[in-house]
Design a protein around this motif. Structure first.
Motif, PDB file in Angstrom:
ATOM      1  N   VAL A 134     136.170 -88.224 -55.622  1.00 55.21           N
ATOM      2  CA  VAL A 134     134.395 -87.671 -55.127  1.00 55.21           C
ATOM      3  C   VAL A 134     134.202 -87.954 -54.308  1.00 55.21           C
ATOM      4  O   VAL A 134     134.493 -88.952 -53.497  1.00 55.21           O
ATOM      5  CB  VAL A 134     134.041 -89.017 -56.314  1.00 55.21           C
ATOM      6  N   GLU A 135     133.637 -86.790 -53.854  1.00 51.86           N
ATOM      7  CA  GLU A 135     133.239 -86.387 -52.586  1.00 51.86           C
ATOM      8  C   GLU A 135     131.923 -87.644 -51.938  1.00 51.86           C
ATOM      9  O   GLU A 135     130.849 -87.316 -52.601  1.00 51.86           O
ATOM     10  CB  GLU A 135     132.108 -85.195 -52.118  1.00 51.86           C
ATOM     11  N   ALA A 136     132.229 -88.094 -51.161  1.00 45.00           N
ATOM     12  CA  ALA A 136     131.819 -88.736 -50.577  1.00 45.00           C
ATOM     13  C   ALA A 136     130.265 -88.582 -49.740  1.00 45.00           C
ATOM     14  O   ALA A 136     130.672 -86.977 -49.458  1.00 45.00           O
ATOM     15  CB  ALA A 136     132.189 -90.319 -49.377  1.00 45.00           C
ATOM     16  N   PRO A 137     129.072 -88.931 -50.138  1.00 36.77           N
ATOM     17  CA  PRO A 137     128.005 -88.041 -49.234  1.00 36.77           C
ATOM     18  C   PRO A 137     128.398 -88.245 -48.165  1.00 36.77           C
ATOM     19  O   PRO A 137     128.932 -89.139 -47.572  1.00 36.77           O
ATOM     20  CB  PRO A 137     126.779 -88.701 -49.299  1.00 36.77           C
ATOM     21  N   PRO A 138     127.767 -86.689 -47.216  1.00 35.20           N
ATOM     22  CA  PRO A 138     127.846 -86.674 -45.628  1.00 35.20           C
ATOM     23  C   PRO A 138     127.002 -87.421 -45.178  1.00 35.20           C
ATOM     24  O   PRO A 138     125.871 -87.862 -44.945  1.00 35.20           O
ATOM     25  CB  PRO A 138     127.474 -85.376 -45.489  1.00 35.20           C
ATOM     26  N   ALA A 139     127.337 -87.646 -43.621  1.00 33.89           N
ATOM     27  CA  ALA A 139     127.351 -88.712 -42.565  1.00 33.89           C
ATOM     28  C   ALA A 139     126.103 -87.929 -42.512  1.00 33.89           C
ATOM     29  O   ALA A 139     124.788 -89.060 -42.598  1.00 33.89           O
ATOM     30  CB  ALA A 139     127.646 -89.029 -41.783  1.00 33.89           C
ATOM     31  N   THR A 140     125.440 -86.886 -42.417  1.00 35.05           N
ATOM     32  CA  THR A 140     124.320 -86.343 -41.422  1.00 35.05           C
ATOM     33  C   THR A 140     123.393 -86.686 -43.000  1.00 35.05           C
ATOM     34  O   THR A 140     123.564 -85.604 -43.962  1.00 35.05           O
ATOM     35  CB  THR A 140     124.495 -85.191 -40.577  1.00 35.05           C
ATOM     36  N   ASP A 141     122.352 -87.181 -42.929  1.00 37.85           N
ATOM     37  CA  ASP A 141     121.650 -86.819 -44.407  1.00 37.85           C
ATOM     38  C   ASP A 141     120.420 -85.771 -44.510  1.00 37.85           C
ATOM     39  O   ASP A 141     119.952 -86.031 -43.568  1.00 37.85           O
ATOM     40  CB  ASP A 141     120.439 -88.444 -44.127  1.00 37.85           C
ATOM     41  N   GLU A 142     121.104 -85.220 -44.941  1.00 43.57           N
ATOM     42  CA  GLU A 142     120.305 -83.467 -45.323  1.00 43.57           C
ATOM     43  C   GLU A 142     119.311 -84.084 -46.780  1.00 43.57           C
ATOM     44  O   GLU A 142     118.132 -82.740 -46.869  1.00 43.57           O
ATOM     45  CB  GLU A 142     120.891 -82.187 -45.633  1.00 43.57           C
ATOM     46  N   THR A 143     119.380 -84.982 -47.503  1.00 42.68           N
ATOM     47  CA  THR A 143     118.647 -84.767 -48.316  1.00 42.68           C
ATOM     48  C   THR A 143     117.030 -85.372 -48.508  1.00 42.68           C
ATOM     49  O   THR A 143     116.788 -85.706 -47.469  1.00 42.68           O
ATOM     50  CB  THR A 143     118.781 -86.257 -49.344  1.00 42.68           C
ATOM     51  N   ASP A 144     116.493 -84.537 -49.154  1.00 42.00           N
ATOM     52  CA  ASP A 144     115.037 -84.540 -48.978  1.00 42.00           C
ATOM     53  C   ASP A 144     114.314 -85.393 -50.001  1.00 42.00           C
ATOM     54  O   ASP A 144     114.344 -85.984 -51.896  1.00 42.00           O
ATOM     55  CB  ASP A 144     114.129 -83.256 -49.862  1.00 42.00           C
ATOM     56  N   TRP A 145     113.847 -87.194 -49.425  1.00 46.33           N
ATOM     57  CA  TRP A 145     114.061 -88.088 -50.193  1.00 46.33           C
ATOM     58  C   TRP A 145     112.310 -88.044 -51.273  1.00 46.33           C
ATOM     59  O   TRP A 145     112.723 -89.158 -52.041  1.00 46.33           O
ATOM     60  CB  TRP A 145     114.613 -89.573 -49.454  1.00 46.33           C
ATOM     61  N   SER A 146     111.873 -87.250 -50.352  1.00 46.78           N
ATOM     62  CA  SER A 146     110.454 -86.840 -51.574  1.00 46.78           C
ATOM     63  C   SER A 146     110.683 -85.844 -52.819  1.00 46.78           C
ATOM     64  O   SER A 146     109.497 -85.862 -53.779  1.00 46.78           O
ATOM     65  CB  SER A 146     109.192 -86.564 -50.357  1.00 46.78           C
ATOM     66  N   ASN A 147     111.964 -85.407 -52.787  1.00 47.63           N
ATOM     67  CA  ASN A 147     112.326 -84.489 -54.336  1.00 47.63           C
ATOM     68  C   ASN A 147     112.729 -85.655 -54.887  1.00 47.63           C
ATOM     69  O   ASN A 147     113.901 -86.354 -54.836  1.00 47.63           O
ATOM     70  CB  ASN A 147     112.917 -83.289 -53.927  1.00 47.63           C
ATOM     71  N   ARG A 148     112.650 -86.288 -56.464  1.00 49.43           N
ATOM     72  CA  ARG A 148     112.417 -87.011 -57.699  1.00 49.43           C
ATOM     73  C   ARG A 148     114.482 -86.532 -57.656  1.00 49.43           C
ATOM     74  O   ARG A 148     114.828 -87.758 -58.115  1.00 49.43           O
ATOM     75  CB  ARG A 148     111.604 -87.395 -58.617  1.00 49.43           C
ATOM     76  N   ARG A 149     113.954 -84.939 -58.358  1.00 48.54           N
ATOM     77  CA  ARG A 149     115.274 -84.919 -58.883  1.00 48.54           C
ATOM     78  C   ARG A 149     116.891 -84.805 -57.749  1.00 48.54           C
ATOM     79  O   ARG A 149     117.836 -85.217 -57.835  1.00 48.54           O
ATOM     80  CB  ARG A 149     115.183 -83.292 -58.895  1.00 48.54           C
ATOM     81  N   ALA A 150     116.597 -84.139 -56.223  1.00 49.52           N
ATOM     82  CA  ALA A 150     117.184 -84.926 -55.357  1.00 49.52           C
ATOM     83  C   ALA A 150     117.484 -85.823 -55.015  1.00 49.52           C
ATOM     84  O   ALA A 150     118.545 -86.157 -54.754  1.00 49.52           O
ATOM     85  CB  ALA A 150     115.974 -83.893 -53.402  1.00 49.52           C
ATOM     86  N   ALA A 151     116.738 -87.105 -54.818  1.00 52.59           N
ATOM     87  CA  ALA A 151     116.971 -88.168 -54.454  1.00 52.59           C
ATOM     88  C   ALA A 151     117.496 -88.813 -55.663  1.00 52.59           C
ATOM     89  O   ALA A 151     118.452 -89.483 -55.160  1.00 52.59           O
ATOM     90  CB  ALA A 151     115.300 -88.555 -54.288  1.00 52.59           C
ATOM     91  N   VAL A 152     117.323 -88.627 -56.497  1.00 53.61           N
ATOM     92  CA  VAL A 152     118.338 -89.547 -57.603  1.00 53.61           C
ATOM     93  C   VAL A 152     119.609 -88.551 -57.569  1.00 53.61           C
ATOM     94  O   VAL A 152     120.513 -89.655 -58.449  1.00 53.61           O
ATOM     95  CB  VAL A 152     116.996 -89.336 -59.467  1.00 53.61           C
ATOM     96  N   ALA A 153     120.043 -87.575 -57.970  1.00 50.67           N
ATOM     97  CA  ALA A 153     120.618 -87.331 -57.725  1.00 50.67           C
ATOM     98  C   ALA A 153     121.841 -87.486 -56.716  1.00 50.67           C
ATOM     99  O   ALA A 153     123.090 -87.572 -56.857  1.00 50.67           O
ATOM    100  CB  ALA A 153     120.995 -85.378 -58.009  1.00 50.67           C
TER     101      ALA A 153
END
Length: 291
Positions: A155-174
């Motif tokens: 499983v690919e670990a999330p990248p060290a640089t956080d580019e997730t849009d944490w205000s976006n429900r779908r992106a944050a949940v994923a």
């Protein structure tokens, strides 16, 4: 909602207040939602008054602007004590996961009268851990005559640089689901269960971007490594055999550092809140401390 140390903390309890109190301390950037509801109810069924709460900057507790946390790791420790004070609890059984384990160590060192027993899960001395390593976790599981056989998948670990849009429900949940799976093992809950948990976390959080950044900036607090030998509370260290975030030498050192501490390995478990497959083992270890 309770006033604690000049802020507001969201606290939930299970069981009867006349039973011995047990305080659950979650990981960094983790609200109390990651302590499974049924797990809490089973602890309460073991005649414990179970208390869980949202750290500041998580869940419904007081939140701060991203990048500007007006607190430190020491404040997070005093928040745990403040929750006990708000509930008029003089001392409690402490159960801490990851950062929560670090906070529990500090309370036991600096405020030993507040601690009945210690359960330190997936943590290390001072709670510090090495950098992220490539993650490989087990896939489909077959259990036969007590033997676990797993097909390994990557499983690919999330990248060290956080580019997730944490205000976006779908992106944050994923992203939360991916992180739990990356650090888990063959017994990690399936995607529908993780999705329900992650959605609940998102819906209860004021600002997940602040949650993620601010806890990292706050840190764990000053080291207590040289003071662990003073801990007198009965202690158990629980650690997954597949934990690649905090490797096996860390819990071994932690168990050696605390007098009388017992190390219990959780087979097939990664760096994760206890999945249902090991609830019986974990609950037994926690409840047996006070008997």
């Amino acid at each position: 909602m309770l006033p604690v140390n000049g802020i507001e903390m969201c606290v939930e309890t299970f069981g009867e207040p006349i039973d011995p109190p047990l305080l659950l301390l979650a990981a960094d950037a983790s609200s109390m939602d990651w302590w499974d509801d049924e797990f809490c109810r089973r602890l309460a069924a073991g005649r414990r008054f179970v208390i869980r709460y949202d750290h500041r900057d998580t869940g419904r507790s007081t939140s701060y602007p991203a990048g500007r946390p007006a607190y430190s790791g020491v404040d997070l420790m005093y928040d745990a004590i403040g929750v006990l004070d708000a509930l008029r609890v003089p001392a409690a059984h402490l159960v801490g996961f990851s950062l929560g384990g670090a906070l529990a160590q500090r309370i036991a060192v600096h405020h030993p009268s507040r601690v009945l027993t210690l359960t330190l899960m997936s943590t290390s001395v001072d709670g510090t851990a090495p950098g992220h390593a490539p993650v490989t976790v087990a896939g489909p599981v077959a259990v036969s005559a007590g033997t676990v056989t797993a097909v390994v998948r990557t499983v690919e670990a999330p990248p060290a640089t956080d580019e997730t849009d944490w205000s976006n429900r779908r992106a944050a949940v994923a992203r939360m689901i991916d992180e739990v799976r990356a650090r888990g093992g063959p017994f990690t809950p399936e995607e529908p269960h993780l999705r329900r948990s992650a959605e609940r976390v998102f819906d209860r959080s004021a600002d997940l971007a602040a949650t993620r950044l601010n806890h990292r900036l706050a840190g764990y607090g000053p080291p207590v490594r040289d003071m662990l030998c003073s801990i007198a509370a009965p202690t158990v260290v629980l650690h997954g055999t597949l934990d690649r975030h905090i490797t096996t030498d860390h819990p071994e050192e932690l168990a050696r550092s605390i007098p009388g501490a017992r190390l219990v390995w959780l087979d097939g478990i990664g760096h994760e809140f206890p999945p249902r497959a090991v609830w019986t083992q974990v609950l037994t270890a926690i409840l047996a401390l006070a008997t």
